[in-house]
Design an enzyme around this catalytic site. Structure first.
Site, PDB file in Angstrom:
ATOM      1  N   ASP A  36       2.898   5.893   9.418  1.00  0.00           N
ATOM      2  CA  ASP A  36       2.026   5.055   8.613  1.00  0.00           C
ATOM      3  C   ASP A  36       2.535   5.177   7.179  1.00  0.00           C
ATOM      4  O   ASP A  36       3.316   6.075   6.866  1.00  0.00           O
ATOM      5  CB  ASP A  36       0.598   5.607   8.721  1.00  0.00           C
ATOM      6  CG  ASP A  36      -0.363   5.018   7.731  1.00  0.00           C
ATOM      7  OD1 ASP A  36      -1.019   5.789   7.006  1.00  0.00           O
ATOM      8  OD2 ASP A  36      -0.419   3.794   7.627  1.00  0.00           O
ATOM      9  N   ASP A  64       0.443   4.004   3.756  1.00  0.00           N
ATOM     10  CA  ASP A  64      -0.587   4.324   2.774  1.00  0.00           C
ATOM     11  C   ASP A  64      -1.396   5.550   3.177  1.00  0.00           C
ATOM     12  O   ASP A  64      -2.004   5.567   4.234  1.00  0.00           O
ATOM     13  CB  ASP A  64      -1.518   3.123   2.564  1.00  0.00           C
ATOM     14  CG  ASP A  64      -0.792   1.963   1.905  1.00  0.00           C
ATOM     15  OD1 ASP A  64      -0.826   0.849   2.460  1.00  0.00           O
ATOM     16  OD2 ASP A  64      -0.169   2.191   0.863  1.00  0.00           O
ATOM     17  N   THR A  72      -0.290  -1.333   7.649  1.00  0.00           N
ATOM     18  CA  THR A  72      -1.066  -2.549   7.395  1.00  0.00           C
ATOM     19  C   THR A  72      -0.624  -3.219   6.106  1.00  0.00           C
ATOM     20  O   THR A  72      -0.795  -4.417   5.924  1.00  0.00           O
ATOM     21  CB  THR A  72      -2.557  -2.174   7.270  1.00  0.00           C
ATOM     22  OG1 THR A  72      -2.926  -1.375   8.369  1.00  0.00           O
ATOM     23  CG2 THR A  72      -3.432  -3.406   7.187  1.00  0.00           C
TER      24      THR A  72
HETATM   25  C1  XBP Z   1      -3.558   0.756   4.489  1.00  0.00           C
HETATM   26  C2  XBP Z   1      -4.214  -0.514   4.170  1.00  0.00           C
HETATM   27  C3  XBP Z   1      -3.551  -1.478   3.255  1.00  0.00           C
HETATM   28  C4  XBP Z   1      -3.636  -1.083   1.816  1.00  0.00           C
HETATM   29  C5  XBP Z   1      -3.509  -2.276   0.897  1.00  0.00           C
HETATM   30  O1  XBP Z   1      -2.363   0.594   5.081  1.00  0.00           O
HETATM   31  O2  XBP Z   1      -5.276  -0.748   4.662  1.00  0.00           O
HETATM   32  O3  XBP Z   1      -4.162  -2.683   3.435  1.00  0.00           O
HETATM   33  O4  XBP Z   1      -4.844  -0.468   1.533  1.00  0.00           O
HETATM   34  O5  XBP Z   1      -2.322  -2.952   1.115  1.00  0.00           O
HETATM   35  P1  XBP Z   1      -1.721   1.704   6.071  1.00  0.00           P
HETATM   36  P2  XBP Z   1      -2.290  -4.555   1.134  1.00  0.00           P
HETATM   37  O6  XBP Z   1      -1.766   1.138   7.444  1.00  0.00           O
HETATM   38  O7  XBP Z   1      -0.329   1.923   5.579  1.00  0.00           O
HETATM   39  O8  XBP Z   1      -2.531   2.954   5.950  1.00  0.00           O
HETATM   40  O9  XBP Z   1      -3.139  -5.010  -0.026  1.00  0.00           O
HETATM   41  O10 XBP Z   1      -0.863  -4.912   0.974  1.00  0.00           O
HETATM   42  O11 XBP Z   1      -2.870  -4.978   2.439  1.00  0.00           O
HETATM   43 MG    MG Z   2      -2.809   5.003   6.065  1.00  0.00          MG
END
Ligand code: XBP
Ligand code: MG
Length: 260
Positions: A11, A13, A124
């Protein structure tokens, strides 16, 4: 028959880097630029993280925290424009080096490459954000470290749906028994477990209260050999005094549980 571990799926973020507050700041910059009085505090953002995807999160905000806002006729177009501005601010924050990788991430990625393990990303967030994060932390060629970067709108259903992990594994020609996933949030682990993936979790300030009951291991972070290595949940006999999350420990965890 026990499958050998062939790939690590990451993942982004909250896992590779503590990015969510950077996203929050970028959202607020986009709102201000659009002349909107929307201001997402850390506390509110923690609630908004119930929904993955920046565009989806803005909709959720309007539905649940700002229902009085007079919506334009083309709400999707309006939100898409706001999101473009937000992404520009977010990637600028990354290019200023303001969001480093989390402890142990660079070490584990390099160890996996040295040992010939395959790697993929399942996130995501918007592809441009992944590119900027990797470029400004690991260098311009680091995107090539990952066989697949599955990101954003490439799949219709975002986490907690398993789609993004299924898509990544399909591209790599692998099954879940040959992989381990790394996540940071409840939506994330629901997605990875939903795809049949054993999952190692590193928490952060937005997610440490989330439910990780079916994780292989829950850690404060991946750690470094010379730093404290906090195991928050999991079979400590398997950790067995490891100084940090290295490939040997990942392999032991994989061997300890054939499949999610
Ligand atoms: C986490 C998310 C992302 C970010 C924002 O992603 O929910 O939507 O918060 O990014 P991950 P965008 O799966 O890596 O934990 O505004 O580009 O959607
Ligand atoms: Mg994440």
């Amino acid at each position: 028959m026990k499958e050998t571990l062939q790939a690590l799926l990451f993942d982004v973020d909250g896992t590779l880097a503590d990015t969510e507050d950077g996203h929050r700041i970028a959202f607020n910059m986009a709102f201000a630029e659009a002349g909107l009085d929307w201001d997402w505090s850390v506390e509110l953002y923690g609630k908004l993280l119930a929904v993955t995807g920046g565009k989806e999160r803005m909709k959720y905000y309007l539905d649940h925290f700002n229902s009085g806002f007079e919506r334009p006729a083309d709400l999707d177009g309006f939100i898409a424009e706001l999101h473009k501005t937000k992404t520009a601010h977010y990637t600028a924050l990354l290019s200023e080096g303001r969001i480093p990788l989390r402890p142990g991430v660079e070490r584990l990625l390099k160890e996996a490459r040295e040992k010939g393990l395959r790697m993929g990303i399942a996130t995501t967030t918007t592809p441009a954000n992944v590119q900027a994060l990797l470029t400004h932390t690991l260098g311009p060629d680091s995107e090539s470290w990952f066989e697949v970067i599955a990101a954003g709108d490439v799949v219709p259903a975002k986490k907690p749906a398993p789609d993004i992990y299924l898509w990544a594994m399909n591209k790599m020609g692998l099954g879940p028994e040959q992989c381990i996933a790394f996540e940071d949030s409840e939506n994330g682990i629901k997605s990875s477990l939903g795809a049949g993936l054993r999952t190692i979790v590193t928490v952060n300030d937005y997610t440490r209260e989330h439910d990780f009951s079916d994780a292989l291991l829950v850690l404060e972070n991946m750690g470094e050999p010379d730093q404290d290595f906090a195991v928050l949940q999991g079979d400590k006999s398997i950790v067995n005094g490891a100084a940090c999350l290295d490939l040997e420990l990942v392999q032991r965890l994989a061997d300890s549980s054939p499949q999610a």
